[in-house]
Design a protein around this motif. Sequence first.
Motif, PDB file in Angstrom:
ATOM      1  N   GLU A 278       0.844  -1.218   0.000  1.00 24.16           N
ATOM      2  CA  GLU A 278       0.000   0.000   0.000  1.00 24.16           C
ATOM      3  C   GLU A 278       0.872   1.259   0.000  1.00 24.16           C
ATOM      4  N   PHE A 279       1.981   1.188   0.716  1.00 31.41           N
ATOM      5  CA  PHE A 279       2.902   2.342   0.759  1.00 31.41           C
ATOM      6  C   PHE A 279       3.418   2.647  -0.645  1.00 31.41           C
ATOM      7  N   LYS A 280       3.877   1.584  -1.335  1.00 29.08           N
ATOM      8  CA  LYS A 280       4.435   1.804  -2.682  1.00 29.08           C
ATOM      9  C   LYS A 280       3.367   2.368  -3.619  1.00 29.08           C
ATOM     10  N   ALA A 281       2.131   1.840  -3.506  1.00 30.95           N
ATOM     11  CA  ALA A 281       1.044   2.334  -4.364  1.00 30.95           C
ATOM     12  C   ALA A 281       0.736   3.799  -4.016  1.00 30.95           C
ATOM     13  N   GLY A 282       0.787   4.118  -2.731  1.00 32.89           N
ATOM     14  CA  GLY A 282       0.505   5.488  -2.282  1.00 32.89           C
ATOM     15  C   GLY A 282       1.557   6.475  -2.781  1.00 32.89           C
ATOM     16  N   VAL A 283       2.806   6.022  -2.822  1.00 33.23           N
ATOM     17  CA  VAL A 283       3.877   6.904  -3.316  1.00 33.23           C
ATOM     18  C   VAL A 283       3.676   7.144  -4.814  1.00 33.23           C
TER      19      VAL A 283
ATOM     20  N   GLU B  77      16.861  14.659  -7.005  1.00 36.44           N
ATOM     21  CA  GLU B  77      16.089  13.401  -6.989  1.00 36.44           C
ATOM     22  C   GLU B  77      15.510  13.196  -5.594  1.00 36.44           C
ATOM     23  N   GLU B  78      14.319  12.596  -5.544  1.00 34.35           N
ATOM     24  CA  GLU B  78      13.718  12.301  -4.238  1.00 34.35           C
ATOM     25  C   GLU B  78      13.385  10.823  -4.167  1.00 34.35           C
ATOM     26  N   VAL B  79      13.628  10.206  -3.005  1.00 35.87           N
ATOM     27  CA  VAL B  79      13.322   8.784  -2.801  1.00 35.87           C
ATOM     28  C   VAL B  79      12.480   8.668  -1.535  1.00 35.87           C
ATOM     29  N   ARG B  80      11.358   7.927  -1.645  1.00 34.84           N
ATOM     30  CA  ARG B  80      10.507   7.705  -0.475  1.00 34.84           C
ATOM     31  C   ARG B  80      10.485   6.209  -0.175  1.00 34.84           C
ATOM     32  N   GLU B  81      10.976   5.829   1.020  1.00 37.50           N
ATOM     33  CA  GLU B  81      11.030   4.398   1.377  1.00 37.50           C
ATOM     34  C   GLU B  81      10.212   4.166   2.650  1.00 37.50           C
TER      35      GLU B  81
ATOM     36  N   ILE C 147       0.811   9.368  -0.736  1.00 34.29           N
ATOM     37  CA  ILE C 147       1.843   9.395   0.314  1.00 34.29           C
ATOM     38  C   ILE C 147       2.961  10.322  -0.180  1.00 34.29           C
ATOM     39  N   ALA C 148       2.925  11.546   0.337  1.00 34.90           N
ATOM     40  CA  ALA C 148       3.815  12.587  -0.194  1.00 34.90           C
ATOM     41  C   ALA C 148       5.136  12.656   0.548  1.00 34.90           C
ATOM     42  N   GLY C 149       5.157  12.168   1.799  1.00 36.47           N
ATOM     43  CA  GLY C 149       6.358  12.343   2.613  1.00 36.47           C
ATOM     44  C   GLY C 149       6.523  13.810   2.975  1.00 36.47           C
TER      45      GLY C 149
END
Length: 346
Positions: free
Chosen positions: A187-192, A222-226, A197-199
């Motif tokens: 769900e997190f990956k789909a939200g990103v 570059e931005e990475v959300r984990e 899921i903006a962070g």
Amino acid sequence: MKRIRVVQWGLGAMGGGMVKLMLEKDGLQVVGAIETRKDYIGKDLGDVIELGEKLNIKITDNPKSILKKSDVDIVILATNSFTREVVDTLQLIAEAGIDCITIAEEMVVPEASEPDLAKTIDEFAKRHDVTILGTGINPGFVLDSLVINLSGVCHRVDRIEASRLNDLSSFGPTLLRSQGVGTSVAEFKAGVSGGGIAGHIGFNESIRMISDALGLGVDKIEEVREPIVSNTDRETKYIKIKAGMVAGCRHTGIGFVNGKEVIRLIHPQQICPEAEKAETGDYINIFGAPDIKMSIKPEIPGGVGTIGLAVNMIPLVKRASPGIKRMIDLPIPACLMGPEAYIRRM
Ligand code: NAD
């Protein structure tokens, strides 16, 4: 000392706190408050912020009724995060001939995400002879202007890495959703990917501010959300999560020059970081000559710090030239403790 007359626009967690702080400052006078919440309109400001006494200031949803240059010196705007959402409000304030400090994250460096709008805002600010500043704890201070100030002693800077590890436990459902707290990894990956899921909002702004101040010439960000996946059950007032679920978002912003990394900003935000012995704090590492390592443990509290900065910047904005300003365009902020803080710095 002539007090600076302030209207507070937006009375949420930040705006309410700003009013309380301004009431403690001899050099400031709260003269009005603007809100759209139906249950606040027409009420006394003192009652709404639970001060325990009346302020004899009626909250209004009609800005034009109180924004008169003869009665107001500055507005603090605490309603929204995005330049696009606050531009009309900024224009209305500017047209009234009144300076403004906003805590909208994108307005800390509006040209980073909205170059055309930034130009428009700068033009109308100059046309109406007013100053507009975007500030806040982050972006606005910890991962940008504080880093820039520290670099002032360096002979050379090769690379910057700064992180702000903070605790989301006191925040409510809206913010927790934006960080993916309580989701599964899928769900997190789909939200990103979907944008839900903006962070963190502010890496573009912070990297741009550091790059411009030092003249690093960052040409790509570059931005990475984990997901921060919890190994234990965690619980706050607002949410319970099981081991294996997402406790927060590790969001990283990286600035490059000709393909080489020069700035890395890391912002892991999670509930109950102590559950896995993660130590909250603000950490700045500048690699160069000399190397500088700074750590503030625990982290500077975000809400308290944002309220402080917005209020402490008031005299500095009042004496600034017209147009959009960044934190690096104004003298360094200082806590307003006595008359000199208003007079000397004006
Ligand atoms: P909040 O949701 O608690 O409060 C916002 C308030 O503004 C609400 O009461 C809402 O009714 C009111 N409002 C919204 N639109 C309005 C309008 N057009 N006119 C009048 N009132 C209006 O939010 P908050 O915690 O007080 O934060 C405010 C904003 O500041 C948020 O977008 C937040 O992300 C941002 N912020 C930035 C920083 C930073 O470091 N730069 C730090 C904290 C908060």
